[in-house]
Every structure is written in C-alpha cells, then in structure tokens.
Design a protein around this motif. Structure first.
Motif, short mmCIF file in Angstrom:
data_model
loop_
_atom_site.label_atom_id
_atom_site.label_comp_id
_atom_site.label_asym_id
_atom_site.label_seq_id
_atom_site.Cartn_x
_atom_site.Cartn_y
_atom_site.Cartn_z
N HIS A 6 62.92 -11.28 31.48
CA HIS A 6 62.64 -12.29 30.47
C HIS A 6 63.14 -13.64 30.97
N LYS A 7 62.37 -14.68 30.68
CA LYS A 7 62.76 -16.02 31.09
C LYS A 7 62.20 -17.02 30.09
N ASP A 8 62.95 -18.07 29.83
CA ASP A 8 62.39 -19.14 29.02
C ASP A 8 62.70 -20.48 29.70
N TYR A 16 60.66 -24.48 23.82
CA TYR A 16 60.78 -23.61 24.99
C TYR A 16 59.59 -22.67 25.02
N SER A 17 59.17 -22.31 26.22
CA SER A 17 58.15 -21.28 26.40
C SER A 17 58.84 -20.06 26.97
N ASP A 18 58.41 -18.89 26.52
CA ASP A 18 59.04 -17.64 26.94
C ASP A 18 58.08 -16.80 27.77
N ARG A 19 58.68 -16.04 28.71
CA ARG A 19 57.92 -15.10 29.53
C ARG A 19 58.55 -13.72 29.39
N TRP A 20 57.69 -12.73 29.15
CA TRP A 20 58.12 -11.33 29.09
C TRP A 20 57.29 -10.54 30.08
N ILE A 36 53.15 -14.81 28.34
CA ILE A 36 53.82 -16.09 28.14
C ILE A 36 53.40 -16.65 26.79
N THR A 38 53.77 -20.02 24.27
CA THR A 38 54.12 -21.44 24.35
C THR A 38 53.66 -22.19 23.10
N LEU A 63 57.64 -20.47 35.11
CA LEU A 63 57.26 -19.16 34.57
C LEU A 63 56.22 -18.42 35.42
#
Length: 87
Positions: A6-8, A16-20, A36, A38, A63
């Motif tokens: 996981h990363k944001d 913030y945008s998140d990645r799973w 992702i 956003t 991301l």
C-alpha cells in the motif's frame, strides 16, 4: 490486499491518492492487480489545471513507476464536471 505494498502520495489541494495491490486467488501463477484511487483538484481556473497536472505527475512518479510492465492497473476516482465543454 498486500498491505506492505500500500502506498499513498500527496497530489495537491490537500488530497492524497492511494495505491493498493490485490493478489487474485484461484490462479496457479501469482496474479496481482493494482488499484489506484484519486480525487484531483476541481475547478476551471488555470491554477486548478496546474494543481491537477501536479497531481497527475505525482501519480505517475509515485504510484505507477516501478510497477511491473505487465501489471494490470485500475485508476478510479471522483470526476467533477462543471460544464459540457472541455479545454
């Protein structure tokens, strides 16, 4: 979900945008999917467009870079429309 992947990233306008990364079950090979989420800056001003461009750059650099080239990616989010004209 692979929690360690996981990363944001900050994409401007206080957002913030998140990645799973999801591992798909039921396959013999290791199959993964990246998702992702956003919400970029809304608005029609040149400052708003610059903020969105910044956010897109952060998504690409923060991301997407480093993912395997064959990894499927789904990008989704909020899309605000204020008129039927796009510039």
């Amino acid at each position: 979900e692979l929690v360690g992947e996981h990363k944001d990233v900050f994409t401007g306008a206080g957002r913030y945008s998140d990645r799973w990364t999801l591992r798909l079950l039921g396959y013999q090979a290791d199959r993964r999917l990246t998702v992702i989420s956003t919400h970029l800056k809304a608005g029609n001003s040149s400052a708003d467009r610059e903020e969105r461009a910044f956010g897109v750059g952060e998504i690409i650099e923060g991301l997407l870079q480093g993912l395997p080239s064959n990894r499927p990616v789904v990008l989704g989010g909020d899309f605000n429309i204020y008129s039927n004209r796009f510039r």
